[in-house]
Design a protein around this motif. Structure first.
Motif, mmCIF file in Angstrom:
data_model
loop_
_atom_site.group_PDB
_atom_site.id
_atom_site.type_symbol
_atom_site.label_atom_id
_atom_site.label_comp_id
_atom_site.label_asym_id
_atom_site.label_seq_id
_atom_site.Cartn_x
_atom_site.Cartn_y
_atom_site.Cartn_z
ATOM 1 N N ARG A 26 40.006 -25.757 43.321
ATOM 2 C CA ARG A 26 39.975 -25.319 41.840
ATOM 3 C C ARG A 26 40.297 -26.533 41.064
ATOM 4 N N GLU A 27 39.937 -26.244 39.835
ATOM 5 C CA GLU A 27 40.305 -27.322 38.896
ATOM 6 C C GLU A 27 41.156 -26.893 37.952
ATOM 7 N N ILE A 28 42.259 -27.890 37.510
ATOM 8 C CA ILE A 28 43.073 -27.361 36.518
ATOM 9 C C ILE A 28 43.133 -28.415 35.434
ATOM 10 N N THR A 29 42.989 -27.736 34.073
ATOM 11 C CA THR A 29 42.869 -28.642 33.032
ATOM 12 C C THR A 29 44.134 -28.465 32.018
ATOM 13 N N GLY A 30 44.985 -27.457 32.283
ATOM 14 C CA GLY A 30 46.187 -27.466 31.211
ATOM 15 C C GLY A 30 47.316 -28.090 31.702
ATOM 16 N N PHE A 31 48.088 -28.704 30.849
ATOM 17 C CA PHE A 31 49.383 -29.231 31.248
ATOM 18 C C PHE A 31 50.655 -27.927 31.474
ATOM 19 N N SER A 32 50.311 -26.951 30.845
ATOM 20 C CA SER A 32 51.237 -25.834 31.232
ATOM 21 C C SER A 32 50.867 -24.907 32.539
#
Lengths: 268, 268
Positions: free
Chosen positions: B5-11
């Motif tokens: 998967r891809e993660i784009t958010g810092f939080s």
């Protein structure tokens, strides 16, 4: 003129100035550097280096060595500053600062300080980036009776707080020179001196290799090692056993293992 | 189940979780640690350690070793995460992160992992506080063919990012055990093994000293050295030349100089 004062404010310009000495560009501009800790400052004093400014935390325990340091600073026309432990912490950048720090004039770091006939061993580091490794090499140099450390190309700053700390005082006993390879090699060849590197190229075992005094031990950059042309310019290339998966040692470790071997070889 | 998967958010909670592995208490609770860099992860893979989670920066250059790593992680049912260089930087705490990091299960670090008959040299560190020194000792251990590193009393965490990095992959090749002195000494005496320390007390020259296999080389804390009772419990105390003002070497350096001497002594 001697001077003695107390500073209580974080925004005091002297605090800002002292703090700025943690950065290389400010050290270079000022020609000064910061060292901390009673032991380091006492080592400096015993080597004839008295700080221009002595900063002491209020509420510290009295200590005869600290009193002696204070007297020397005042006698030399330096300044003694008392401040809070919090402000001292801000100056040194350490959360648990030692109770004292000193500002010293940077030493001459040209090749002129390297008097090759005065020691059997000299350490030479190329593009050494880690100030801890640099300080550790100075400390090792002191231990093996080396004359000093020559920094080739773009190395960490020997006058950083971290390098001075890791040197455990050897920044005050070892000569330190900074030069490009293009300056260093002709200088070396203008007198006696054997240039030795740990290498995998055309190398002999490091143990019992034919070391000669003055021996210049060359250590390369932490991640790249030595450029090939630097290795081929050496008079002697030696190899250390590598029994595992890795093909290299930490730069300061490689320098130390080699320096102790050279010391044993030249003594025997 | 394999996952990608891809993660784009810092939080993102996964980012928070990965970042938490920079702290010892979170590593301990999770039983996992973080290592970064293609070289380190490839070393791990070649030693049979496949990360449970692989985190890759988007926009990185393709690399066959990275593709191989990715395939292995997915084949083992692990997770592959793509994220931005900024988020990877936040996870690893480095301003210039490498393009890849991995999460590994922590290894067993009981004394059971030390199979003393499998190697001639074992390194032992007491209250070693600096993760860089710890990693450097692992790296040196790999180089001299040691079996592993035994950490006595309150040492830095061998599974910290800093220690893994300084080990240059040796965290995956060297056995690591953690024990108190009260656990270690009876364990050592329950089988063969010579305990050797660098010391100034009743010591013989380190060069050519009567080392025996398996040789356990004991190095003390960076600022205090070894407690006296630990030194007196040693089978052999050796001393290294100290030609300068200092009376000690950096802990990792002392261990390395001694380890190379033991290696030469046992080989001859």
């Amino acid at each position: 003129m001697s001077d003695r004062r107390e500073i209580t404010g974080f925004s005091n310009p002297t605090v800002k100035y002292l703090r700025s000495l943690r950065e290389k560009k400010h050290r270079k501009a000022a020609g000064q550097f910061l060292a901390e800790g009673l032991r380091l400052l006492t080592d400096a004093r015993e080597c004839g280096h008295v700080p221009e400014v002595l900063v002491m935390a209020s509420g510290r325990d009295p200590h005869p060595l600290l009193s002696a340091l204070e007297a020397d600073v005042l006698a030399a026309g330096g300044e003694v500053i008392e401040t809070s432990p919090d402000i001292l912490s801000k100056i040194t950048g350490k959360s648990n600062p030692q109770a004292v720090a000193g500002v010293f004039a940077e030493f001459d770091s040209s090749l002129d300080v390297i008097k090759r006939e005065t020691a059997n061993i000299w350490l030479v580091a190329q593009a050494l980036r880690d100030p801890g490794n640099l300080g550790t090499m100075l400390r090792t140099g002191d231990a093996v009776g080396a004359g000093g450390l020559i920094l080739i190309d773009d190395c960490a700053d020997p006058f950083s707080v971290e390098a001075a700390r890791a040197s455990m005082g050897a920044i005050f006993t070892q000569a330190v020179a900074r030069a490009s390879w293009e300056e260093f090699l002709p200088w070396l060849r203008s007198g006696s001196g054997q240039l030795v590197a740990a290498s995998l190229r055309d190398a002999v075992p490091y143990r019992g290799a034919p070391y000669e005094s003055p021996c210049f031990i060359l250590v390369g950059n932490e991640s790249q090692g030595l450029p090939e042309e630097y290795e081929t310019a050496c008079d002697l290339r030696v190899t250390m056993p590598m029994k595992g998966r890795a093909d290299s040692l930490n730069a300061a470790v490689a320098g130390a293992v080699l320096a102790y071997e050279v010391l044993a070889g030249l003594d025997s």
